[in-house]
Design a protein around this motif. Structure first.
Motif, mmCIF file in Angstrom:
data_model
loop_
_atom_site.group_PDB
_atom_site.id
_atom_site.type_symbol
_atom_site.label_atom_id
_atom_site.label_comp_id
_atom_site.label_asym_id
_atom_site.label_seq_id
_atom_site.Cartn_x
_atom_site.Cartn_y
_atom_site.Cartn_z
ATOM 1 N N SER A 45 0.851 -1.182 0.000
ATOM 2 C CA SER A 45 0.000 0.000 0.000
ATOM 3 C C SER A 45 0.897 1.246 0.000
ATOM 4 N N HIS A 46 1.182 1.748 -1.199
ATOM 5 C CA HIS A 46 2.015 2.946 -1.334
ATOM 6 C C HIS A 46 1.609 3.710 -2.584
ATOM 7 N N ARG A 47 2.046 4.954 -2.652
ATOM 8 C CA ARG A 47 1.925 5.724 -3.886
ATOM 9 C C ARG A 47 3.090 6.704 -3.947
ATOM 10 N N VAL A 48 3.591 6.904 -5.151
ATOM 11 C CA VAL A 48 4.680 7.850 -5.393
ATOM 12 C C VAL A 48 4.031 9.098 -5.997
ATOM 13 N N LEU A 49 4.229 10.233 -5.337
ATOM 14 C CA LEU A 49 3.585 11.476 -5.744
ATOM 15 C C LEU A 49 4.620 12.479 -6.247
ATOM 16 N N LYS A 50 4.434 12.903 -7.498
ATOM 17 C CA LYS A 50 5.303 13.905 -8.105
ATOM 18 C C LYS A 50 4.627 15.269 -7.969
ATOM 19 N N PRO A 51 5.393 16.370 -8.070
ATOM 20 C CA PRO A 51 4.774 17.702 -7.994
ATOM 21 C C PRO A 51 3.672 17.837 -9.043
ATOM 22 N N GLY A 52 2.512 18.327 -8.616
ATOM 23 C CA GLY A 52 1.399 18.537 -9.532
ATOM 24 C C GLY A 52 0.545 17.311 -9.784
ATOM 25 N N LEU A 64 1.669 4.310 2.476
ATOM 26 C CA LEU A 64 2.892 5.101 2.470
ATOM 27 C C LEU A 64 2.869 6.018 1.255
ATOM 28 N N ASN A 65 2.990 7.322 1.493
ATOM 29 C CA ASN A 65 3.065 8.310 0.415
ATOM 30 C C ASN A 65 4.511 8.744 0.276
ATOM 31 N N VAL A 66 5.073 8.528 -0.891
ATOM 32 C CA VAL A 66 6.456 8.905 -1.169
ATOM 33 C C VAL A 66 6.407 10.125 -2.080
ATOM 34 N N HIS A 67 6.841 11.269 -1.579
ATOM 35 C CA HIS A 67 6.818 12.522 -2.329
ATOM 36 C C HIS A 67 8.187 12.730 -2.971
ATOM 37 N N VAL A 68 8.180 12.937 -4.302
ATOM 38 C CA VAL A 68 9.435 13.125 -5.029
ATOM 39 C C VAL A 68 9.466 14.494 -5.691
ATOM 40 N N ASN A 69 10.682 15.021 -5.916
ATOM 41 C CA ASN A 69 10.893 16.282 -6.634
ATOM 42 C C ASN A 69 10.716 16.058 -8.124
#
Length: 80
Positions: A45-52, A64-69
């Motif tokens: 259970s995760h997601r990778v979140l990019k700006p926008g 788990l939310n993984v925030h990337v640049n």
């Protein structure tokens, strides 16, 4: 209803564990090394979140939310 606090009584573990594993690395489809972390090694259970990126607003304390640049480097890790 019991109180669920990620990292204390969640089955996901402590946020600091994921911060230590992911901060400053890029999420990759390959293997893990000093600069990359394999997507397959993230919790189910995760997601990778990019700006926008658009995201659902449902709260899932075990996700788990993984925030990337913009360049794909992890800059934050949250649950929800």
């Amino acid at each position: 209803m019991p109180l669920v606090v990620p990292g204390i009584n969640s089955n996901m573990g402590d946020k600091s564990e994921w911060v230590n594993k992911l901060m400053g690395k890029k999420i990759s489809d390959g293997g893990s090394d000093e600069v990359n972390f394999a997507k397959k090694d993230l919790p189910e259970s995760h997601r990778v979140l990019k700006p926008g990126d658009m995201k659902t607003m449902d709260h899932n304390p075990d996700r788990l939310n993984v925030h990337v640049n913009e360049d794909g480097t992890v800059h934050d890790v949250t649950y929800g």
